[in-house]
Design an enzyme around this catalytic site. Sequence first.
Site, short mmCIF file in Angstrom:
data_model
loop_
_atom_site.label_atom_id
_atom_site.label_comp_id
_atom_site.label_asym_id
_atom_site.label_seq_id
_atom_site.Cartn_x
_atom_site.Cartn_y
_atom_site.Cartn_z
N THR A 106 0.84 -1.19 0.00
CA THR A 106 0.00 0.00 0.00
C THR A 106 0.87 1.23 0.00
O THR A 106 1.15 1.81 1.02
CB THR A 106 -0.93 0.03 1.23
N THR A 183 7.00 -5.15 0.90
CA THR A 183 8.42 -5.17 1.29
C THR A 183 8.97 -6.56 1.58
O THR A 183 10.17 -6.76 1.47
CB THR A 183 8.66 -4.30 2.54
N ASP A 184 8.11 -7.51 1.95
CA ASP A 184 8.64 -8.80 2.41
C ASP A 184 9.59 -9.46 1.41
O ASP A 184 10.62 -9.99 1.80
CB ASP A 184 7.50 -9.77 2.75
#
Lengths: 441, 633
Positions: A106, A183-184
């Site tokens: 997001t 981001t992971d």
Amino acid sequence: MAKPDSGGYRGAGLQLLSRQGVSVGDSVRVATEDGEMFGVLMPRYELASDDYIVIKLKSGYNTGIQVGRIKSITKLQKNEAAATKAPEIIEDDRLPKIALISTGGTIASKIDYRTGGVRAALSASELYASVPELASHASIDPEVLLSEYSENLKPEHWTMIAEKVVEKIRTGKYRGIVVSHGTDTMHYTAAALSFALQNLPVPVVLVGAQRSSDRPSSDAALNLLGATIFAIKSEYAGVFVAMHAGTSDDAVACHIGTRVRKNHTSRRDAFESIDVTPVALVRNGAVEMQEKSMIELAKRSDDKIDAKTKFDDRVALLKYHPGFDPKLIEHIAAAGYKAIILEGTGLGHVSKECFLALQKAVDVGVIVCMTSQCIWGRVRMTVYDTGRDLLGIGVIPLSDMISETATVKAMWALANTKNVKKTMQESIANEISSSIPIEKA
Amino acid sequence: MTLDPASLDLKVGFEIHQQLATKSKLFCNCGCKEADSYDYTFMRRLRPTQSELGAFDPAAMFEASKMRTVEYMSATGSSCLVEADEEPPHDVSREALETALIFSLALNSKVMDEIHVMRKIVIDGSNTTGFQRTMLVASGGHLDVASKRVGVQSICLEEDAAKLIEDDKQVRKYDLDRLGVPLVEIALDPVTGKPDEIMQVALTLGRLLRASRRVARGLGSIRQDVNISVQNGAVVEVKGVQQLDQLIKVIEHEMQRQHGLIVIAEKLKERKVDAGKVGDRIEDVTDILGKAQSKIVRQIVDAPDSTFRAIRVPGFAGMIGLEPYKDIRLGKELGKLVGFYDLKGVFHSDELPNYGITENEVAAVREKLEMAADDAFVIVGGPKDRVEFASAAIISRLKAAIAGVPAETRSATPDGKTVFLRPRPGAARMYPETDIPPIPVTESTLASLTDSVPRSWDEVIKSLMKKYGLNEKLAKEIFDSDYLDVFEEIAGKTKTPPTFIASKLTEDVTSLQRQGMNASALTYDMIKEAFAKLDNSAIAKESIILIFEKLMKKQAQTVEEAIKAAGITSISDEELSAMIDKVINDNMAAVKEKGANSLGMLMGRVMAVARGKADGQKINAMLKEKMQKLVNQ
């Protein structure tokens, strides 16, 4: 009649709501033995107990009411979603154009305070509304390619993203490409694009947010601004990751796509360059190249992009630990994997109990490579007997390549090159550094 | 002039924010304690989220336009990654939630079946996240105050905000110690009555909370927001009332201010002033004022990018300066209002010519605005962008003047007045805290807490009297003081009579405070140490107040230093005996003359040299014994 949205309700709660013809967003009166409550029916978390319904009271608070205590629930007013009008944006044609490819996460979102729902806000005008400074730097051309949490992305998605980037670049319209990403696994995608897109004429910058953009404290705005400014102003082309340099909202660090790792579960500055300094900091709207970076970067060019966008996912990343069962290696080899990236200890070691299994794997043609679980530093397998024995078995040392990068590279090399062993040991996209500075990055 | 609260239909609603004395903060394991120094500082900028901008909320728009830099100072132990908004919140502190549930039971409030943590948007920087986490725990219920029954609206559990250290308009500095400390917010139904009766409501609620022994004490641990309204007015929220005596003044001031505004509104209505026409003409008057000799005007004109704008206000002549009560006038309200936009330069036609602005300039402004005789004007000056916001705010404030009292948030001043703080936010900007799952509250949880429900104030006072042998006055004083817990600890651990401990901690501390000394310099640890020394006979009873005095005067940092500074040295029985012998010898003439009757005089002389060094009773006993021997001889 369309089936009403269950809003995450199940079991007893859903039964009650469907019986009364109430759906999420409706204004309701709920009567219990303690009296009446008025509010708007809210959605229910999928995983929460199905014993409650949730309403938003006039005060703004949500509260859960046990289904068993509800005498009646009456719809007072139907859900009338207020149409929001996006602000008008006058685009400045003289500004450089940036393509923004959204893959999930997001980077910009909107809160519906009535229902408490958060939804992605990805039209150009919505982006300018949440990051107004963008409009003075670039004309953004957004496109939603995927809407996935990054843990759900697979090598086939890397191919999709790479092909979309190629498509955008080939229009010749863009000064740079920005890819928003959860981001992971952003560092895996960054490595994948680094190998798939060589000879890039412009910068391709991946960007994400560690705090979702519905919060006033989100890092999304500064990161997006930093990524955009770098995409416009950088003299260099290539694949980069732009994220907060520290916990403060003052600088965004730009990392080489193959040399970056998510090193913290939650901090804004979770992304760090390994064994090198970030190539640049974006601060106060300017790009500050970091002199200490020992990486040689390619300049922007008019070259044709060299795209090899396929990946072969038959690669396993194995972390060695005391008590590691060598049978795992045998199973992986038997399951048809083409390459194993070992995350060994220290300078690149696994216990001698693994030797036989490794030898068998190498003998049947599995490519076995060594990286280190130390994260920082190079493997050097000539120092101790164990290393020398592993070299003898045919394990390939990968210098200071990050294990995640090595995994992605193996997937790419298997799909696009003939001599995988040789390719693994060459530096294609700065994934191996020639020398590591003394000062810790 | 005194106003009659009943005829004005004065209504006052309380919202009490009470810090809890939990081991850890509401959403992490850090302690609820103040740091002595900071070991890390970082900087952030908050942005309003998109729908914040969607609706026209002048306060949020303005805060956003300032894009202020916020600096946070943190100390290990009292803040961690959670306070820095660098780690998701942990589960709600069980201890804090239990306390909120206990209060709900004590106030006969209906506990929610399932509690949902919400995010309430706050973008002034006082929360690193940009929102305050808060949850509705219970609603309804009542509090009995003397013969009255006051309704409870809601009981919420929320995190306290960071403490503002400095605000120089460019950078705001906050200390993270207080951020995340659990607070229980209790909102009561508005009540009517005289200000001192109303005050009794706040006092009673405060005492009930304290009787639970689960709340923090000391300055700033309880804060009251007060909603005040009079007939035909709107609800005005006043923040930052710290003390109850200040509260009475605040209520009286608001009553006068709101009634004053209603008087002005009635006059405007008599004149049939049209709200729609306020600000129907706005002109740039920088060139007119640019020639003025006024010092304040010059300061603004000389700053870069500044402007002066004149707003025509039809029908308002004489109304902006009208003062129904002392210092209550629209002009003053406008002054405070522009202060919110960091502006100082606001003038109106009722007060001009003045401040170095002459008749000529006033005439020129009137001409430019084409004003009629009963029109007024307001001029506002400063940097262009702020003047833009401020003009809009002035127009909407003057429109509201026709209706009377605008709904707004004001802050209490230490002398019991109120000043404009910000417009009241519209509908609460709340959305769910998705990081924390909803918390079901079962009947069995509630049943297990019923034993912890605080007893009534009368019962607590009676039990203090009984347990410690205190008289009623002392029991009430120690309960209302900041020292109840430390009193009980010392009384339980030492052989010093509780009455003595209680009187030192109430009467003596209060008397030192009246002399202008600072009780906050006297920590609980210092108090415990002083009484421990007394218990070990290391010091005499008389020394306690001397030690407190040195500490409260900040002439000493520790009890040891205070003992030294006060010249207290403990002496042995032999030394004391020698000291008494010397006094007797020095006064032998009088002793011989008066015999046993000289005892009082001798006691006084011995105390003059031995005060604080030995116990008074012991001195008395020893002196008597020696005198007895002498007389017998």
